[in-house]
Enzyme design. Structure first.
Site, PDB file in Angstrom:
ATOM      1  N   SER A 194       0.855  -1.181   0.000  1.00  0.00           N
ATOM      2  CA  SER A 194       0.000   0.000   0.000  1.00  0.00           C
ATOM      3  C   SER A 194       0.895   1.237   0.000  1.00  0.00           C
ATOM      4  CB  SER A 194      -0.955  -0.019   1.208  1.00  0.00           C
ATOM      5  OG  SER A 194      -1.866   1.047   1.154  1.00  0.00           O
ATOM      6  N   THR A 195       0.778   2.103   0.981  1.00  0.00           N
ATOM      7  CA  THR A 195       1.553   3.342   1.001  1.00  0.00           C
ATOM      8  C   THR A 195       3.055   3.047   0.959  1.00  0.00           C
ATOM      9  OG1 THR A 195      -0.174   4.407   2.298  1.00  0.00           O
ATOM     10  CG2 THR A 195       1.979   5.464   2.278  1.00  0.00           C
ATOM     11  N   HIS A 203      -2.613  -1.088  -3.241  1.00  0.00           N
ATOM     12  CA  HIS A 203      -3.702  -0.128  -3.065  1.00  0.00           C
ATOM     13  C   HIS A 203      -3.393   1.142  -3.851  1.00  0.00           C
ATOM     14  CE1 HIS A 203      -4.432  -2.081   1.147  1.00  0.00           C
ATOM     15  NE2 HIS A 203      -4.962  -2.807   0.163  1.00  0.00           N
ATOM     16  N   MET A 239      -0.352   1.211   5.095  1.00  0.00           N
ATOM     17  CA  MET A 239      -1.191   1.532   6.245  1.00  0.00           C
ATOM     18  C   MET A 239      -2.183   0.409   6.505  1.00  0.00           C
ATOM     19  SD  MET A 239      -2.199   5.550   5.884  1.00  0.00           S
ATOM     20  CE  MET A 239      -3.187   5.298   4.413  1.00  0.00           C
ATOM     21  N   ASP A 267      -4.637  -4.735   6.011  1.00  0.00           N
ATOM     22  CA  ASP A 267      -5.021  -5.568   4.870  1.00  0.00           C
ATOM     23  C   ASP A 267      -3.868  -6.496   4.477  1.00  0.00           C
ATOM     24  OD1 ASP A 267      -6.680  -6.513   2.831  1.00  0.00           O
ATOM     25  OD2 ASP A 267      -5.864  -5.086   1.382  1.00  0.00           O
TER      26      ASP A 267
END
Length: 352
Positions: A167-168, A193, A286, A289
């Site tokens: 993600s991030t 993401h 973050m 997930d």
């Protein structure tokens, strides 16, 4: 009590500045300390206000957002969240910004959007908390070839499927991992993401920078050696299916852990399909997930890796996975690609 994150909003549109400011100021954990219409105003505001986080428009007069971001990262590194139009041009620029060192990105809302900048507050808070050192090391590596990927000519993939979630911070992390892969790497599926219009540009960027073929996943695409499949952002989840001829499946389901596509959905399917013939990897991001899905993969016999705290932009997803016992081995980002390849290599003796 933690002090609110102090934010500078930079956008050439007064309307957009007002909208972003209103969204951010709606949360007591965030305070907009200033606004700027272009890079010149933003430079002065950064000096005067010393914000924790900057939101930065890509398309600005005089100096565009990419040029200004590059100057920020070289002269005064700090967390920057890019705000981009949901167009192909905007997506290309945003991917470049994430490579330069932007913390994360959000898409500008479309007319009638009931929840504009829905995750911007969470991203700003994470950026303010981030302990990442925003250091740029110079120009990114050129696209590798079979000749300059270590051991490419000798590498033989076994029967394993590689599944990666991020993600991030995932743009830089995935480039780092995949640039270690040879042209004949094991079949690899990835959920990152990212807004729905950005994943196609990201897949194209990875394909230019990395030796394997990288493409946005399509429903029914066969998993093949030398190919990497990136989940398209937005409306469907990526799974793998069909044990006799493994392939990608894009499925309509509600968001999981607030995400669609979800890393957990991908990992769950890999655990069921491949079991011990899989490798699971969870990278910077973050939230949580992917943690439970990675645990399922480990329980099914897969080897599992997690990015360590020191090299994460946000040590969220890998931390939760580690604390659950889903991560068998934690590694710095620079070591993960090579370790995946070693684990997935063909072996004459022993089981795969």
């Amino acid at each position: 009590m933690t002090a609110p994150a102090r934010v500078l909003v930079v956008d050439n549109s007064a309307t957009m500045r007002g909208l972003i400011t209103a969204v951010l100021n709606s949360d007591p954990g965030v305070t907009v300390v200033g606004q700027a219409a272009d890079a010149m105003e933003a430079r002065q505001a950064i000096k005067q206000l010393d914000p924790d986080v900057v939101t930065l428009d890509i398309e600005m007069p005089n100096m565009n957002g990419l040029e200004f971001l590059d100057k920020i990262m070289r002269l005064r590194p700090m967390p920057v969240i890019m705000v981009s139009t949901l167009t192909h041009k905007g997506a290309e620029a945003t991917i470049a910004a994430l490579e330069i060192g932007a913390f994360d990105c959000v898409g500008k809302p479309l007319p009638g959007d009931p929840n504009p900048f829905g995750d911007l507050i969470d991203k700003v808070k994470a950026a303010a908390r981030s302990q990442r050192k925003f250091i740029i090391t110079g120009n990114k590596a050129a696209a590798p070839t079979a000749a300059n990927v270590n051991g490419a000519s000798e590498y033989r993939a076994g029967r394993k499927i590689i599944a990666i979630g991020a993600s991030t911070g995932g743009v830089e992390a995935l480039i780092t991992v995949l640039q270690k892969f040879p042209p004949n790497c094991p079949p690899t599926v990835i959920t990152q993401h990212m807004p729905h219009t950005f994943t196609k540009s990201f897949a194209e960027r990875l394909n230019r920078l990395c030796a394997p073929t990288v493409q946005e996943a399509t429903d029914g695409a066969r998993l093949e050696i030398g190919k990497v499949y990136l989940a398209p952002g937005g409306e469907r989840h990526l799974q793998v299916s069909n044990p006799t001829a493994p392939c990608c499946r894009l499925v309509d389901r509600d968001p999981v852990n607030g995400h669609r596509p979800s890393v957990d959905v991908l990992f769950d399917s890999v655990a069921e399909l491949a079991g011990r013939n899989a490798i699971g990897v969870i990278l910077t991001g973050m939230g949580r997930d992917g943690a439970s899905g990675l645990l399922k993969m480990r329980h099914a016999g897969a080897k599992t890796f997690g990015q360590n705290e020191k090299t994460c932009v946000v040590y969220g997803m890998p931390r939760v996975a580690y604390e659950l016992g889903a991560v068998e081995t934690q590694l710095p980002l620079g070591s993960i690609g090579e370790e995946i390849l070693k684990t997935a290599a063909f072996r004459k003796e022993g089981s795969e």
